[in-house]
Scaffold this motif. Structure first.
Motif, PDB file in Angstrom:
ATOM      1  N   ARG A 101      42.894  58.952  68.167  1.00  0.00           N
ATOM      2  CA  ARG A 101      41.878  59.960  67.850  1.00  0.00           C
ATOM      3  C   ARG A 101      40.833  59.286  66.964  1.00  0.00           C
ATOM      4  NH1 ARG A 101      44.837  65.454  67.469  1.00  0.00           N
ATOM      5  NH2 ARG A 101      46.723  65.041  68.662  1.00  0.00           N
ATOM      6  N   VAL A 102      39.590  59.698  67.101  1.00  0.00           N
ATOM      7  CA  VAL A 102      38.518  59.057  66.333  1.00  0.00           C
ATOM      8  C   VAL A 102      38.672  59.373  64.845  1.00  0.00           C
ATOM      9  CG1 VAL A 102      36.025  58.973  65.955  1.00  0.00           C
ATOM     10  CG2 VAL A 102      36.934  59.052  68.288  1.00  0.00           C
TER      11      VAL A 102
ATOM     12  N   PRO B  38      32.351  55.590  63.313  1.00  0.00           N
ATOM     13  CA  PRO B  38      33.633  56.137  63.766  1.00  0.00           C
ATOM     14  C   PRO B  38      34.476  54.995  64.348  1.00  0.00           C
ATOM     15  CG  PRO B  38      31.789  56.934  65.135  1.00  0.00           C
ATOM     16  CD  PRO B  38      31.271  55.838  64.282  1.00  0.00           C
TER      17      PRO B  38
ATOM     18  N   ILE C  68      38.429  53.923  66.385  1.00  0.00           N
ATOM     19  CA  ILE C  68      39.559  54.415  67.176  1.00  0.00           C
ATOM     20  C   ILE C  68      40.558  53.284  67.331  1.00  0.00           C
ATOM     21  CG2 ILE C  68      38.723  53.786  69.496  1.00  0.00           C
ATOM     22  CD1 ILE C  68      39.572  56.751  70.268  1.00  0.00           C
TER      23      ILE C  68
END
Lengths: 339, 339
Positions: free
Chosen positions: B189-190, B322, B324
């Motif tokens: 999930r980011v 962001p 991941i």
């Protein structure tokens, strides 16, 4: 499970599109398909400081509306497959910062929606997920400066050029249940006919659409007349004419063909050859194609999204434009098949 | 088939990595892992006019060598999942112009290899493919001008900066047979901890590595000591220190951790914090990790590739970064488990 025939996966228990949503911007508000959109904004900035951030808001709205229409919580979704045209797919990456769901980024340029649907359907059919979101977005202003020139240059657009839709579409896939069936998926092979004009994407992409369609027809022993419609996204008028020539040369016909890039903007002269961008066919799918399948007006169609796989860098380096097309076969829900 | 526990797919009949290949450039020729590479070039242009085209050659070589080592024809592969750092993933797109295999582009920045392995394993385990190539590449010179400044500016690199590996890696996945087992996959999930420094990718990515590892450990009820090694790619020294702090705060330990970005370049001072780029962990996987699993020296490891999901545009727009991380659990082939 699925049977593989050539490049095509035929799903013995087809996964479904349980819900879907489309959102669009200013020009899309005047689309002949406007009524099918879930949300339309007359402000292409969507309250953001940049076009790129506005595209993120579009994609996030499409995702959230889709979940809302399905009455589904984020935790009922196992994976999001999403992509867009921004360098490093940032519209999707920043969208996924807001959604608490595992995320696998995909890139297929304007073919992204069909790629995500094909991968998502295969994962659902293989027992790997109970819920997958397939999403794609585009933004005219972000794409123009990404691929061509800043808007403020006021460059004249050529007759073959296409208009990147400011739009996003999202589908929620489930392994079974109510919804349009995804009966088959064909992943494309890259085609390059040495087109170098970034203002003629239709010419670059038409061979990819033809190649994938020919694989699908041969793999599934389907006569094109057995399909209510062959939907391409987004060849525009120029690319659609070329596709017709390519299919005629292969002896394919008769068939009924519609292009999402032509459907979205109708006869709007400003768009020249038609709409394009990952959000174009993704939103037309949700706003126009899926409702007609749900009502039983259409029984069986193929959705072939085409992508031009260049960047501004490869263009400036005088590379030709490789293209790809991915296909999914869609069928009316069981309940609507007999209507 | 697979069982889903939280974000993790546990494959009841694990797919295998039937063959793999790694290729690298000039600096990689002096890597402590150089012997594990299949091909190393002292010319980072690889005979091409541009860095971008050189990266395409690297990825294509990795793909072809992998097929050759497996004794597999292109037609025995159903799908290629590939990605890279160039805008619009052009290294992969132009590679796939040369390979006559269906192609689905993926984007996860430096996490691309684990994303492709996870998706590929799920498709193989779900009966959707008999052969999948998972590929990723990077090129120092293409990445520097993509994300930071043209090399000829001669900008001074900060101590936290990482060195994008000029390298590519490729794995051939099969549903069964000889080879290292892919026993589980966790899609990330980011995470965004508001890091804004594009010369400190390790800080941006460490929280993503921690989040995905925590999901995997909880989903599979695994004690970290049960793993011979936790391989991350590519946090570098700075990110590895932060990961240790994050895991300590969660009470995770003891464990053995190695980072592909630190392994690839050893103590080379020029790389500062360590290696990075999609090709870094992809090539270290093939050159170092998989051989140690094949020999039985390692029995069970996790491979967590981390990606920073920004672009130069979002950086200039002052967005935070962001990140991941995707994870696959790898195990020695059945024959090597008892050695």
């Amino acid at each position: 499970m699925a049977q593989r025939h050539g490049d095509t996966l035929i799903f013995s228990a087809p996964p479904v599109i349980a819900a879907h949503a489309a959102v669009g911007g200013k020009k899309e508000s005047r689309s002949p398909l406007a009524e099918g959109f879930d949300e339309l904004s007359r402000d292409n900035r969507l309250g953001q400081k940049t076009w790129e951030a506005a595209e993120k808001v579009l994609q996030l709205r499409a995702g959230r509306l889709c979940l809302q229409k399905a009455g589904a919580a984020e935790r009922s979704v196992n994976l999001v497959l999403a992509g867009d045209l921004q360098a490093q797919c940032t519209a999707s990456n920043y969208t996924m910062r807001e959604l608490d769901i595992p995320f696998a980024g995909v890139f297929g340029a304007c073919s992204t929606m069909a790629e995500a649907l094909g991968l998502g359907a295969a994962l659902c059919a293989g027992g790997m997920a109970e819920g997958i979101l397939a999403m794609a977005s585009g933004h005219f202003c972000a794409a123009e400066r990404q691929f061509r020139t800043p808007l403020s240059y006021g460059a004249v657009r050529t007759p073959t050029s296409q208009w990147t839709a400011t739009a996003a579409g999202c589908c929620l896939l489930r392994p079974a249940g109510p919804g349009v069936l995804i009966r088959a998926a064909t992943f494309g092979r890259v085609q390059d006919y040495r087109v170098r004009d970034i203002n003629n994407m239709g010419a670059a992409m038409a061979p990819a659409a033809a190649a994938t369609l020919l694989h699908y027809l041969a793999d599934t022993h389907t006569q094109p007349a057995a399909l209510d419609c062959i939907y391409t996204g987004d060849l525009g008028r120029v690319g659609s004419d070329l596709l017709a020539q390519l299919l005629e040369a292969e002896g394919i016909g008769p068939y009924h063909h519609e292009d999402c890039g032509c459907l979205l903007y109708g006869s709007d002269p400003q768009v020249h050859s038609g709409g394009s961008g990952p959000g174009c066919c993704a939103s037309v799918l949700s706003a126009h194609i899926l409702p007609r399948l749900e009502s039983g007006e259409l029984k069986r169609v193929v959705f072939i999204a085409t992508g031009a796989l260049m960047s501004q860098t490869t263009f400036l380096q005088k590379e030709s434009i490789p293209a790809i097309a991915h296909l999914v076969e869609l069928a009316a829900p069981a309940a609507a098949q007999e209507e």
